[in-house]
Scaffold this motif. Sequence first.
Motif, mmCIF file in Angstrom:
data_model
loop_
_atom_site.group_PDB
_atom_site.id
_atom_site.type_symbol
_atom_site.label_atom_id
_atom_site.label_comp_id
_atom_site.label_asym_id
_atom_site.label_seq_id
_atom_site.Cartn_x
_atom_site.Cartn_y
_atom_site.Cartn_z
ATOM 1 N N GLN A 1 -8.078 11.033 9.066
ATOM 2 C CA GLN A 1 -7.240 9.553 8.957
ATOM 3 C C GLN A 1 -6.677 9.899 7.194
ATOM 4 O O GLN A 1 -7.096 9.460 6.341
ATOM 5 C CB GLN A 1 -8.349 8.570 8.909
ATOM 6 N N GLN A 2 -5.378 10.472 7.489
ATOM 7 C CA GLN A 2 -4.661 10.393 6.435
ATOM 8 C C GLN A 2 -4.552 8.891 5.672
ATOM 9 O O GLN A 2 -4.323 8.533 4.513
ATOM 10 C CB GLN A 2 -3.107 10.890 6.469
ATOM 11 N N ILE A 3 -4.576 7.829 6.610
ATOM 12 C CA ILE A 3 -4.139 6.654 6.248
ATOM 13 C C ILE A 3 -5.129 6.174 5.095
ATOM 14 O O ILE A 3 -4.724 5.271 4.575
ATOM 15 C CB ILE A 3 -4.499 5.613 7.411
ATOM 16 N N TRP A 4 -6.497 6.650 5.074
ATOM 17 C CA TRP A 4 -7.221 6.188 3.753
ATOM 18 C C TRP A 4 -6.548 6.416 2.305
ATOM 19 O O TRP A 4 -6.843 6.024 1.503
ATOM 20 C CB TRP A 4 -8.498 6.915 3.973
ATOM 21 N N SER A 5 -5.518 7.282 2.415
ATOM 22 C CA SER A 5 -4.753 7.613 1.226
ATOM 23 C C SER A 5 -4.133 6.226 0.603
ATOM 24 O O SER A 5 -4.012 6.129 -0.656
ATOM 25 C CB SER A 5 -3.843 8.641 1.381
ATOM 26 N N LEU A 6 -3.661 5.322 1.545
ATOM 27 C CA LEU A 6 -3.208 4.136 1.277
ATOM 28 C C LEU A 6 -4.048 3.343 0.372
ATOM 29 O O LEU A 6 -3.620 2.412 -0.304
ATOM 30 C CB LEU A 6 -2.832 3.474 2.444
ATOM 31 N N GLN A 7 -5.429 3.423 0.554
ATOM 32 C CA GLN A 7 -6.357 2.604 -0.108
ATOM 33 C C GLN A 7 -6.985 3.187 -1.224
ATOM 34 O O GLN A 7 -8.230 2.869 -2.006
ATOM 35 C CB GLN A 7 -7.624 2.117 0.992
ATOM 36 N N ASN A 8 -6.235 4.127 -1.914
ATOM 37 C CA ASN A 8 -6.775 4.875 -3.150
ATOM 38 C C ASN A 8 -7.182 3.966 -4.151
ATOM 39 O O ASN A 8 -8.061 4.259 -4.992
ATOM 40 C CB ASN A 8 -5.519 5.995 -3.720
ATOM 41 N N LEU B 1 0.879 -1.207 -0.020
ATOM 42 C CA LEU B 1 0.011 0.064 -0.081
ATOM 43 C C LEU B 1 0.925 1.197 -0.065
ATOM 44 O O LEU B 1 1.775 1.390 1.029
ATOM 45 C CB LEU B 1 -0.907 0.122 1.318
ATOM 46 N N ALA B 2 0.508 2.121 -1.033
ATOM 47 C CA ALA B 2 1.246 3.384 -1.108
ATOM 48 C C ALA B 2 0.444 4.489 -0.950
ATOM 49 O O ALA B 2 -0.364 4.400 -1.823
ATOM 50 C CB ALA B 2 2.059 3.329 -2.232
ATOM 51 N N PRO B 3 0.870 5.597 -0.398
ATOM 52 C CA PRO B 3 -0.121 6.818 -0.096
ATOM 53 C C PRO B 3 0.069 7.593 -1.494
ATOM 54 O O PRO B 3 0.946 7.456 -2.246
ATOM 55 C CB PRO B 3 0.535 7.532 1.014
ATOM 56 N N GLU B 4 -0.897 8.593 -1.649
ATOM 57 C CA GLU B 4 -0.747 9.494 -2.863
ATOM 58 C C GLU B 4 0.120 10.700 -2.696
ATOM 59 O O GLU B 4 0.631 10.939 -3.512
ATOM 60 C CB GLU B 4 -2.217 10.011 -3.028
#
Length: 238
Positions: A182-189, A88-91
């Motif tokens: 939650q920044q972490i949702w960027s991992l689920q783009n 998983l990689a953030p935007e």
Amino acid sequence: MHTALETEVRHTPNVFDIDQVMIDRRAKRGFLDKPVPLEVVKDILNVARFAPSSSNTQPWQCYVLSGDGKNRITAKAVEVFRAGPEKLAPEYPFFPQPLPDPFLGRFNTFRGQLGDAVGVPRSDKYGRMRDVERQFRFFEAPIGIIFTMDRQLEWASFICYGCFLQNIMLAAKARGIDTCAQQIWSLQNPLLRAELGFADKDMVVAGMSLGFADNSLAENNMTNMKLEVEEFTSFVSL
């Protein structure tokens, strides 16, 4: 005609006490099984839309998740995370590597406090994974919001977006409702793009849990250290 619950959250005492609302707002990481009417969510967003933005560009786009739709997406998000968190990689980068002091010190202090509160030391790899899974369930909040932004915009639009997110959190708190950005949702783009149908040109900025906090949880009663005004401000009069 409003329901009793809608009336309750619309007319919480001190709704106009802005200073106290800002002081009382905290990130909450556990929520009661108590619904938030979508009309109230609309009220919150209707207020938040007056956030300032550079030349009125208004870079925000929201996806409000509830009910079966939210449950489907959170179940898939947990499944994707379990299948390979390292994939998983953030935007966009959350922190520089390495994170310099004094920011690293504050980060470690907070993570230690949170780990103690939820009973998961940083050495507990599997416990930490379970804690991340709670984030991908929006901490069981009845409402989850996903925020996107056109990636053609520049980084300055994140300043505008921060104002918008803060408006949502303050408007919610004024109505007796709690949140966790939650920044972490960027991992689920990739998953969110497939489920919500937004274009490749749109990036996932963050998610947000929204509901009535379960304040019996230790993590919802943490006291975070905040800098004094004199520690971050220089007053220049000449």
